[in-house]
Each structure stands twice: as structure tokens, then as C-alpha cells.
Write a protein that holds these residues in place. Structure first.
Motif, PDB file in Angstrom:
ATOM      1  N   LYS A   1       0.840  -1.202   0.000  1.00 12.28           N
ATOM      2  CA  LYS A   1       0.000   0.000   0.000  1.00 12.28           C
ATOM      3  C   LYS A   1       0.877   1.254   0.000  1.00 12.28           C
ATOM      4  CE  LYS A   1      -3.553  -2.681   0.899  1.00 12.28           C
ATOM      5  NZ  LYS A   1      -4.431  -3.154  -0.092  1.00 12.28           N
ATOM      6  N   LEU A   2       0.573   2.168  -0.913  1.00 15.37           N
ATOM      7  CA  LEU A   2       1.230   3.466  -0.995  1.00 15.37           C
ATOM      8  C   LEU A   2       0.195   4.520  -0.613  1.00 15.37           C
ATOM      9  CD1 LEU A   2       3.789   5.070  -1.900  1.00 15.37           C
ATOM     10  CD2 LEU A   2       2.694   5.258  -4.137  1.00 15.37           C
ATOM     11  N   ASP A   3       0.471   5.261   0.442  1.00 14.29           N
ATOM     12  CA  ASP A   3      -0.465   6.271   0.949  1.00 14.29           C
ATOM     13  C   ASP A   3       0.178   7.644   0.928  1.00 14.29           C
ATOM     14  OD1 ASP A   3      -2.524   4.448   1.678  1.00 14.29           O
ATOM     15  OD2 ASP A   3      -1.455   3.971   3.533  1.00 14.29           O
ATOM     16  N   GLN A   4      -0.670   8.658   0.815  1.00 10.18           N
ATOM     17  CA  GLN A   4      -0.199  10.035   0.928  1.00 10.18           C
ATOM     18  C   GLN A   4       0.253  10.264   2.371  1.00 10.18           C
ATOM     19  OE1 GLN A   4      -1.997  12.500  -1.674  1.00 10.18           O
ATOM     20  NE2 GLN A   4      -0.340  13.933  -1.402  1.00 10.18           N
ATOM     21  N   ASP A   5       1.354  10.965   2.507  1.00  7.48           N
ATOM     22  CA  ASP A   5       1.941  11.249   3.819  1.00  7.48           C
ATOM     23  C   ASP A   5       2.376  12.713   3.815  1.00  7.48           C
ATOM     24  OD1 ASP A   5       3.000  10.829   6.390  1.00  7.48           O
ATOM     25  OD2 ASP A   5       4.963  10.265   5.579  1.00  7.48           O
ATOM     26  N   GLY A   6       1.459  13.611   4.194  1.00  2.00           N
ATOM     27  CA  GLY A   6       1.758  15.034   4.109  1.00  2.00           C
ATOM     28  C   GLY A   6       1.910  15.438   2.657  1.00  2.00           C
ATOM     29  N   ASP A   7       3.057  16.012   2.311  1.00  2.00           N
ATOM     30  CA  ASP A   7       3.322  16.429   0.935  1.00  2.00           C
ATOM     31  C   ASP A   7       3.878  15.294   0.074  1.00  2.00           C
ATOM     32  OD1 ASP A   7       2.463  18.980   1.460  1.00  2.00           O
ATOM     33  OD2 ASP A   7       4.470  19.764   1.875  1.00  2.00           O
ATOM     34  N   GLY A   8       4.165  14.169   0.691  1.00  5.87           N
ATOM     35  CA  GLY A   8       4.757  13.060  -0.041  1.00  5.87           C
ATOM     36  C   GLY A   8       3.938  11.785   0.093  1.00  5.87           C
ATOM     37  N   PHE A   9       4.627  10.666   0.001  1.00  8.57           N
ATOM     38  CA  PHE A   9       3.986   9.358   0.072  1.00  8.57           C
ATOM     39  C   PHE A   9       4.798   8.452   0.970  1.00  8.57           C
ATOM     40  CE2 PHE A   9       2.483  11.193  -3.820  1.00  8.57           C
ATOM     41  CZ  PHE A   9       1.150  10.804  -3.870  1.00  8.57           C
ATOM     42  N   LYS A  10       4.146   7.392   1.471  1.00 14.62           N
ATOM     43  CA  LYS A  10       4.858   6.376   2.231  1.00 14.62           C
ATOM     44  C   LYS A  10       4.236   5.020   1.920  1.00 14.62           C
ATOM     45  CE  LYS A  10       2.097   6.362   6.452  1.00 14.62           C
ATOM     46  NZ  LYS A  10       2.107   6.483   7.880  1.00 14.62           N
ATOM     47  N   ILE A  11       5.049   3.997   2.007  1.00 16.53           N
ATOM     48  CA  ILE A  11       4.542   2.638   1.937  1.00 16.53           C
ATOM     49  C   ILE A  11       4.096   2.307   3.352  1.00 16.53           C
ATOM     50  CG2 ILE A  11       5.138   0.220   1.553  1.00 16.53           C
ATOM     51  CD1 ILE A  11       7.092   1.252  -0.619  1.00 16.53           C
ATOM     52  N   SER A  12       2.800   2.126   3.519  1.00 18.04           N
ATOM     53  CA  SER A  12       2.244   1.983   4.857  1.00 18.04           C
ATOM     54  C   SER A  12       2.072   0.546   5.309  1.00 18.04           C
ATOM     55  CB  SER A  12       0.885   2.686   4.928  1.00 18.04           C
ATOM     56  OG  SER A  12      -0.002   2.115   3.987  1.00 18.04           O
ATOM     57  N   ARG A  13       2.039  -0.402   4.363  1.00 20.00           N
ATOM     58  CA  ARG A  13       1.836  -1.785   4.775  1.00 20.00           C
ATOM     59  C   ARG A  13       2.085  -2.737   3.614  1.00 20.00           C
ATOM     60  NH1 ARG A  13      -3.136  -2.225   7.546  1.00 20.00           N
ATOM     61  NH2 ARG A  13      -3.127  -4.458   7.232  1.00 20.00           N
ATOM     62  N   SER A  14       2.280  -3.989   3.989  1.00 18.13           N
ATOM     63  CA  SER A  14       2.371  -5.066   3.012  1.00 18.13           C
ATOM     64  C   SER A  14       1.511  -6.204   3.537  1.00 18.13           C
ATOM     65  CB  SER A  14       3.822  -5.532   2.843  1.00 18.13           C
ATOM     66  OG  SER A  14       3.898  -6.588   1.909  1.00 18.13           O
TER      67      SER A  14
END
Length: 144
Positions: A84-97
Motif C-alpha cells: 500500500k502506498l499512501d499520501q503522507d503530508g506532501d509526499g507518500f509512504k509505503i504503509s503496509r504489506s
């Protein structure tokens, strides 16, 4: 120590840039990636898909070795990893697998298989690398 390499090249910047990924083994040679392959449905790959492939492959191999260590050499394992790729503020983060295992292994109880699968999830090198939440869903029977 074993070292494996991959190379990424990106020409242009941002949404209009285009990238290519290659691997040491040659499995990927100049595979296209960019904004369109990552956030839209253009042909090519993206980092999350490659991480999902690495996680599914690593976990499945780790579990196969755990099973072999218990004397089980027959059967099949199939794992899907959903990264899962989620928005993280102004960027993105991989939040889970999320790992989804379908296993057909004769001679093992469902409880023992689940325990070995949890150990493989925790112990595979890709799991150890990731700083994301991970889940594991196990389906017994029906692996292709």
C-alpha cells in the motif's frame, strides 16, 4: 555476504520524466517506470510492485525452507503481496504489506502451518527490511 544490484535511471523530472529499471540478473532490462506507471495505469512497473514481488518471493521461500526443515517436501505455496502506498503530508509512504498465502501441504495441521507462516513472515529478509505494518492471510488448499 551476498550483494545484489539493480539500477534505476530517470530522464526529465516529475510527472513528465521517464524512468527505466534494470537488474543484475537481467530479469528486468530497461523496464519502463514513471508517474504514469506508478499513479495511473500505463504499462510498466513501479517501486511498490517490485517490493510486493520481493516480499511475496522472500516470504514464500522462507516458509518453504521452514516446511522442509520439518520434513515436508511435497505441496505448493502461492503468496500474493499487496503493498500500500499512501499520501503522507506532501509526499507518500509505503504503509503496509499484506501477504495472502494459499497453501496445499499434505501432513501438516492448519495451526502448525499458520505458526510456521508467521515465523517466515517475521524472519524473511524483506520483512526485516520493511518498516511497514505487515499482515498475513493464510488460505489452506487450492494453491496453483
Amino acid at each position: 555476504m551476498i550483494t545484489r544490484t539493480a539500477m534505476a535511471r530517470y530522464e526529465g523530472m516529475g510527472k513528465t520524466g521517464k524512468g527505466w529499471i534494470s537488474t543484475q540478473s537481467g530479469v528486468l532490462q530497461e523496464q519502463r517506470y514513471g508517474f504514469g506507471t506508478r499513479f495511473e495505469n500505463e504499462p510498466g512497473t513501479n517501486p511498490e510492485e517490485l517490493i510486493a514481488a520481493a516480499h511475496a518471493g522472500c516470504f514464500t521461500m522462507a516458509l518453504s525452507f521452514q516446511l522442509a526443515g520439518k520434513g515436508m517436501n511435497e505441496g505448493s505455496l502461492q503468496t500474493t503481496a499487496k503493498v500500500k502506498l499512501d499520501q503522507d503530508g506532501d509526499g507518500f509512504k509505503i504503509s503496509r504489506s499484506d501477504l495472502e498465502l494459499t497453501a496445499d501441504v499434505p501432513g501438516i495441521s492448519e495451526d502448525e502451518l499458520r505458526a510456521l507462516a508467521e515465523a517466515a513472515k517475521a524472519g524473511c529478509p524483506v520483512s526485516k527490511l520493511m518498516n511497514a505494518e505487515m499482515t498475513l492471510t493464510v488460505t489452506v488448499g487450492g494453491a496453483a
